[in-house]
Design a protein around this motif. Structure first.
Motif: not given
Length: 174
Positions: A140-146, A151-158
């Motif tokens: 399950r590819p997940f990259y540390y990109l905005p 996609r995973r947490f809408p509205g999160d700006r981390f």
């Protein structure tokens, strides 16, 4: 399960789809178990393939074949979102009056592919399923990109500032 006396063994199949559950068993009429009503397929319409044990870490699959269907039903089945939907096969113990006394999960997996055959007299649909454990090995590819974070947490700006700080040089401890 104690199968002595007038008890009979049967199989319960439950497929969980978005439009609702499809629940059948290898008998006549209908029975209820844990709040789910299973419709009888009498062993003619419902055929369950063998789940074979393998050595070498391979996970066995299972096939469910429905035969004697209306071609319209097969067309509706092909439109249904079926992949990655849960399929459970239970071994049930039926009492003398046909009620379920006990049922244990025999196989639990996910729907994979659907093959259909629109024969001239009756259509068949075969649903191939795979073990749920197969899902653990999928990447399950997940990259540390905005974009991934949105996609995973809408509205999160981390991760919005990651690009700005990745090449920054700071001097610490002077």
């Amino acid at each position: 399960m104690d199968t002595s006396g007038d008890r009979i063994l049967g199989l319960l199949v439950q497929c969980r789809f978005d439009s609702g559950d499809l629940a059948m068993f290898t008998g006549h009429g209908s029975v209820e178990w844990e709040g789910v009503t299973y419709l009888g397929a009498a062993g003619q319409m419902l055929r369950i393939g063998e789940a074979q044990e393998t050595s070498g870490g391979e996970m066995p699959g299972l096939t469910l074949t429905l035969s004697g269907l209306d071609p319209e039903v097969v067309a509706l089945a092909e439109l249904e979102e079926f992949q990655r939907r849960r399929v459970t096969l239970r071994l049930a113990l039926f009492g003398p009056e046909g009620q379920i006394e006990a049922a244990d999960v025999l196989w639990d997996g996910l729907a994979d592919t659907l093959d259909s055959d629109d024969g001239p007299e009756a259509a068949t649909a075969t649903l191939a399923c795979e073990e749920r454990a197969m899902d653990l090995g999928r990447k399950r590819p997940f990259y540390y990109l905005p974009e991934d974070q949105q996609r995973r947490f809408p509205g999160d700006r981390f991760f919005d500032l990651v690009q700005a700080i990745q090449n920054r040089e700071d001097t610490w401890g002077r």
